[in-house]
Write a protein that holds these residues in place. Structure first.
Motif, mmCIF file in Angstrom:
data_model
loop_
_atom_site.group_PDB
_atom_site.id
_atom_site.type_symbol
_atom_site.label_atom_id
_atom_site.label_comp_id
_atom_site.label_asym_id
_atom_site.label_seq_id
_atom_site.Cartn_x
_atom_site.Cartn_y
_atom_site.Cartn_z
ATOM 1 N N LEU A 156 0.829 -1.201 0.000
ATOM 2 C CA LEU A 156 0.000 0.000 0.000
ATOM 3 C C LEU A 156 0.867 1.256 0.000
ATOM 4 C CD1 LEU A 156 -2.805 1.349 0.250
ATOM 5 C CD2 LEU A 156 -2.527 1.169 2.727
ATOM 6 N N ILE A 157 1.900 1.280 0.840
ATOM 7 C CA ILE A 157 2.791 2.446 0.917
ATOM 8 C C ILE A 157 3.526 2.647 -0.401
ATOM 9 C CG2 ILE A 157 4.880 3.331 2.038
ATOM 10 C CD1 ILE A 157 3.786 2.017 4.640
ATOM 11 N N VAL A 184 4.206 5.509 -5.638
ATOM 12 C CA VAL A 184 4.294 5.462 -7.098
ATOM 13 C C VAL A 184 3.224 6.340 -7.737
ATOM 14 C CG1 VAL A 184 3.966 3.944 -9.105
ATOM 15 C CG2 VAL A 184 5.410 3.204 -7.205
ATOM 16 N N VAL A 185 2.008 6.254 -7.236
ATOM 17 C CA VAL A 185 0.919 7.071 -7.794
ATOM 18 C C VAL A 185 1.201 8.554 -7.572
ATOM 19 C CG1 VAL A 185 -1.515 7.667 -7.514
ATOM 20 C CG2 VAL A 185 -0.826 5.279 -7.667
ATOM 21 N N SER A 186 1.725 8.894 -6.410
ATOM 22 C CA SER A 186 2.053 10.284 -6.116
ATOM 23 C C SER A 186 3.152 10.791 -7.045
ATOM 24 C CB SER A 186 2.488 10.416 -4.662
ATOM 25 O OG SER A 186 2.845 11.732 -4.374
ATOM 26 N N ALA A 187 4.200 9.995 -7.209
ATOM 27 C CA ALA A 187 5.303 10.387 -8.097
ATOM 28 C C ALA A 187 4.811 10.509 -9.539
ATOM 29 C CB ALA A 187 6.437 9.365 -8.009
#
Length: 75
Positions: A41-42, A47-50
């Motif tokens: 999850l982390i 990855v989605v944030s980047a």
């Protein structure tokens, strides 16, 4: 006026906690499964944030760029 909480925000917290409760209650999985899920999850959030930051930078760069023919030569 109080802030309205969206259904997605509540689900973001309740769903993982519910999954942990089900895993522990059924005894079909080990606690390490939960730890691995937390790590996954982390990493997924990172990855989605980047990816979102990269897309925003590329979008901004494309918007700021001018066509080569429109550039004014240095004087």
């Amino acid at each position: 006026m109080p802030e309205v909480v969206q259904v997605e925000e509540v689900a973001d917290v309740v769903f993982p906690l519910g999954m942990v409760a089900v895993v522990l209650a059924t005894g079909n999985h080990y606690v390490l499964d939960i730890a691995g899920s937390i790590v996954l999850l982390i990493v997924s959030i990172a990855v989605v944030s980047a990816w979102g930051h990269l897309a925003e930078r590329l979008r901004t760069a494309a918007t700021d760029a001018t066509h080569p023919c429109e550039r004014v030569p240095p004087s």
